[in-house]
Design a protein around this motif. Structure first.
Motif, PDB file in Angstrom:
ATOM      1  N   GLY A  36       2.656  -2.243  -3.905  1.00  0.00           N
ATOM      2  CA  GLY A  36       2.074  -0.326  -4.700  1.00  0.00           C
ATOM      3  C   GLY A  36       0.761  -0.798  -5.200  1.00  0.00           C
ATOM      4  N   GLN A  37      -0.020  -1.947  -4.987  1.00  0.00           N
ATOM      5  CA  GLN A  37      -1.667  -2.044  -5.101  1.00  0.00           C
ATOM      6  C   GLN A  37      -2.358  -1.057  -4.315  1.00  0.00           C
ATOM      7  OE1 GLN A  37      -3.431  -6.284  -6.091  1.00  0.00           O
ATOM      8  NE2 GLN A  37      -0.814  -6.815  -6.214  1.00  0.00           N
ATOM      9  N   ASP A  38      -3.536  -0.504  -4.853  1.00  0.00           N
ATOM     10  CA  ASP A  38      -4.238   1.024  -4.794  1.00  0.00           C
ATOM     11  C   ASP A  38      -5.026   0.366  -3.467  1.00  0.00           C
ATOM     12  OD1 ASP A  38      -7.571   0.649  -5.962  1.00  0.00           O
ATOM     13  OD2 ASP A  38      -5.736  -0.028  -6.906  1.00  0.00           O
ATOM     14  N   ALA A  39      -5.226   0.419  -2.361  1.00  0.00           N
ATOM     15  CA  ALA A  39      -6.232   0.103  -0.873  1.00  0.00           C
ATOM     16  C   ALA A  39      -7.555  -0.227  -1.589  1.00  0.00           C
ATOM     17  CB  ALA A  39      -6.072   1.289  -0.250  1.00  0.00           C
ATOM     18  N   ALA A  40      -8.119   0.601  -2.184  1.00  0.00           N
ATOM     19  CA  ALA A  40      -9.651  -0.157  -3.350  1.00  0.00           C
ATOM     20  C   ALA A  40      -9.746  -1.230  -3.847  1.00  0.00           C
ATOM     21  CB  ALA A  40      -9.880   1.217  -4.317  1.00  0.00           C
ATOM     22  N   GLY A  41      -8.487  -1.292  -4.344  1.00  0.00           N
ATOM     23  CA  GLY A  41      -8.538  -2.696  -5.275  1.00  0.00           C
ATOM     24  C   GLY A  41      -8.418  -4.298  -4.067  1.00  0.00           C
ATOM     25  N   VAL A  42      -7.592  -3.694  -3.816  1.00  0.00           N
ATOM     26  CA  VAL A  42      -6.676  -4.489  -2.353  1.00  0.00           C
ATOM     27  C   VAL A  42      -7.725  -4.871  -1.228  1.00  0.00           C
ATOM     28  CG1 VAL A  42      -5.293  -5.051  -0.897  1.00  0.00           C
ATOM     29  CG2 VAL A  42      -4.098  -4.069  -2.429  1.00  0.00           C
ATOM     30  N   ALA A  43      -8.885  -4.090  -1.384  1.00  0.00           N
ATOM     31  CA  ALA A  43      -9.764  -4.339  -0.269  1.00  0.00           C
ATOM     32  C   ALA A  43     -11.173  -5.630  -1.274  1.00  0.00           C
ATOM     33  CB  ALA A  43     -10.361  -3.467  -0.184  1.00  0.00           C
ATOM     34  N   ALA A  44     -11.542  -4.722  -2.367  1.00  0.00           N
ATOM     35  CA  ALA A  44     -12.410  -5.384  -3.208  1.00  0.00           C
ATOM     36  C   ALA A  44     -11.694  -7.491  -3.524  1.00  0.00           C
ATOM     37  CB  ALA A  44     -12.798  -5.222  -4.177  1.00  0.00           C
ATOM     38  N   ARG A  88      -8.770 -13.833   9.560  1.00  0.00           N
ATOM     39  CA  ARG A  88      -8.787 -12.451   9.490  1.00  0.00           C
ATOM     40  C   ARG A  88      -7.380 -12.280   9.313  1.00  0.00           C
ATOM     41  NH1 ARG A  88     -10.089  -9.270  14.458  1.00  0.00           N
ATOM     42  NH2 ARG A  88      -9.254  -7.593  12.919  1.00  0.00           N
ATOM     43  N   LEU A  89      -6.255 -12.602  10.619  1.00  0.00           N
ATOM     44  CA  LEU A  89      -4.833 -12.205  10.277  1.00  0.00           C
ATOM     45  C   LEU A  89      -4.484 -13.293   9.026  1.00  0.00           C
ATOM     46  CD1 LEU A  89      -2.092 -11.994  11.305  1.00  0.00           C
ATOM     47  CD2 LEU A  89      -1.790 -14.443  12.339  1.00  0.00           C
ATOM     48  N   VAL A  90      -4.492 -13.976   8.721  1.00  0.00           N
ATOM     49  CA  VAL A  90      -4.039 -14.839   6.817  1.00  0.00           C
ATOM     50  C   VAL A  90      -4.660 -13.170   5.984  1.00  0.00           C
ATOM     51  CG1 VAL A  90      -4.583 -16.281   5.397  1.00  0.00           C
ATOM     52  CG2 VAL A  90      -4.442 -17.593   7.497  1.00  0.00           C
ATOM     53  N   ARG A  91      -5.445 -13.560   6.185  1.00  0.00           N
ATOM     54  CA  ARG A  91      -6.283 -11.894   5.312  1.00  0.00           C
ATOM     55  C   ARG A  91      -5.798 -10.824   4.979  1.00  0.00           C
ATOM     56  NH1 ARG A  91     -12.689 -11.112   5.629  1.00  0.00           N
ATOM     57  NH2 ARG A  91     -12.121 -10.288   7.372  1.00  0.00           N
ATOM     58  N   PHE A  92      -5.905 -10.438   6.470  1.00  0.00           N
ATOM     59  CA  PHE A  92      -5.104  -8.627   6.660  1.00  0.00           C
ATOM     60  C   PHE A  92      -3.148  -9.171   6.497  1.00  0.00           C
ATOM     61  CE2 PHE A  92      -1.282  -7.422   9.632  1.00  0.00           C
ATOM     62  CZ  PHE A  92      -1.269  -5.991   9.184  1.00  0.00           C
ATOM     63  N   ASP A  93      -2.750 -10.043   5.809  1.00  0.00           N
ATOM     64  CA  ASP A  93      -1.802 -10.249   5.834  1.00  0.00           C
ATOM     65  C   ASP A  93      -1.361 -10.062   3.639  1.00  0.00           C
ATOM     66  OD1 ASP A  93       1.961 -11.415   5.919  1.00  0.00           O
ATOM     67  OD2 ASP A  93       0.789 -13.207   5.132  1.00  0.00           O
ATOM     68  N   HIS A  94      -2.292 -11.106   3.192  1.00  0.00           N
ATOM     69  CA  HIS A  94      -1.945 -10.898   2.042  1.00  0.00           C
ATOM     70  C   HIS A  94      -2.071  -9.460   1.492  1.00  0.00           C
ATOM     71  CE1 HIS A  94      -1.182 -15.272   0.839  1.00  0.00           C
ATOM     72  NE2 HIS A  94      -2.062 -15.564   1.851  1.00  0.00           N
ATOM     73  N   ALA A  95      -3.666  -9.044   2.315  1.00  0.00           N
ATOM     74  CA  ALA A  95      -3.446  -7.598   1.997  1.00  0.00           C
ATOM     75  C   ALA A  95      -2.790  -6.435   2.105  1.00  0.00           C
ATOM     76  CB  ALA A  95      -4.969  -7.042   2.913  1.00  0.00           C
ATOM     77  N   VAL A  96      -1.539  -6.554   3.569  1.00  0.00           N
ATOM     78  CA  VAL A  96      -1.023  -5.766   3.174  1.00  0.00           C
ATOM     79  C   VAL A  96       0.741  -5.499   2.758  1.00  0.00           C
ATOM     80  CG1 VAL A  96       0.971  -6.454   5.385  1.00  0.00           C
ATOM     81  CG2 VAL A  96       0.213  -4.186   5.752  1.00  0.00           C
ATOM     82  N   HIS A  97       0.297  -6.910   2.276  1.00  0.00           N
ATOM     83  CA  HIS A  97       1.508  -7.251   1.075  1.00  0.00           C
ATOM     84  C   HIS A  97       1.936  -6.809  -0.051  1.00  0.00           C
ATOM     85  CE1 HIS A  97       3.844  -9.653   4.720  1.00  0.00           C
ATOM     86  NE2 HIS A  97       4.971  -9.568   3.841  1.00  0.00           N
TER      87      HIS A  97
END
Length: 253
Positions: A201-209, A187-196
């Motif tokens: 500037g990437q949109d949240a929907a795309g980052v989540a997908a 979870r921590l590794v996945r969060f780190d990649h997502a938050v960066h």
């Protein structure tokens, strides 16, 4: 590694966003005392556990410099010993961990003439520590590297199966040596990649997908769980804003 210098204008508080590394903060050329959100106080050099993320407030600071080293938990166990697993997501003064050796280490860094010399000296020091002490078990190291390479998306059942271990055996060995369960580490590794990616500037929907989240609401819950913030507000955190500049390439200070 990254080098930072403060000339006596330390901000009143700085939130440290959780990162999949153990952070070694070596303060030299001055002093600083900080307090975290729970009231725990650290003076001078300190180490933070894997995924540490709290707000630090400066209680007292003179002009100082510090060298921060991010260690994977595989390396951190060799450098810090079994204490790395006991840290959890807490911070500990290096004086408590190493006694007078902590002051000697900081003093040596302060004697060196440049950041390049400090990075080179610290690199050699870390190599000696790793050569002299055991790290994590090879299977645990493999599991961590697999989690990191897959950006936290891999299922823990699959990890255990590839190792030939039961899920319980993987959980027990990994937690005892790394300090987090394999699921929490993923979870921590996945969060780190997502938050960066959000900061970029990437949109949240795309980052989540793309990041292995069930949907945008799932990403929102994970960002809130790790930081207390939302995907919209976390991008303004100062610590993340300097991340790419401070850690963009080896030896940057």
């Amino acid at each position: 590694m990254a080098g930072f210098r403060d000339r006596g204008i330390t901000p009143p508080g700085l939130r440290l966003v959780p990162h999949p590394a153990v952070a070694l903060v070596l303060v030299f050329g001055g002093t600083i005392a900080v307090e975290d959100a729970t009231g725990r106080r650290q003076h001078g050099s300190f180490v933070t556990g894997l995924g540490y993320g709290e707000r630090l407030s400066a209680l007292r600071a003179d002009a100082f410099a510090c060298l921060q080293v991010r260690l994977s938990p595989v390396v951190a166990r060799a450098v810090l010993g079994g204490a790395v697993a006991d840290l959890g997501r807490a911070a500990l003064s290096l004086d408590e961990l190493w006694g007078r050796d902590a002051a000697r280490l900081a003093g040596r860094l302060g004697e060196l003439p440049s950041w390049a010399a400090r990075f080179a000296w610290m690199d050699a020091w870390l190599a000696r520590r790793c050569a002299a002490a055991p790290g994590v078990d090879p299977e645990v190291a493999w599991a961590w590297r697999r989690i990191a390479a897959d950006r936290g998306v891999i299922r823990i059942e699959r990890l255990a199966a590839e190792l030939g271990w039961s899920r319980k055996q993987l959980w027990s060995r990994f937690r005892a040596q790394v300090g987090l369960s394999p699921k929490h580490a993923a979870r921590l590794v996945r969060f780190d990649h997502a938050v960066h990616r959000l900061v970029a500037g990437q949109d949240a929907a795309g980052v989540a997908a793309d990041g292995g989240y069930a949907d945008q609401s799932h990403l929102h819950r994970e960002v809130a769980a790790f930081t207390g913030l939302t995907p919209v507000t976390v991008v303004d955190e100062p610590f993340l804003a300097v991340d790419d500049r401070a850690w963009g390439r080896p030896g940057r200070g």
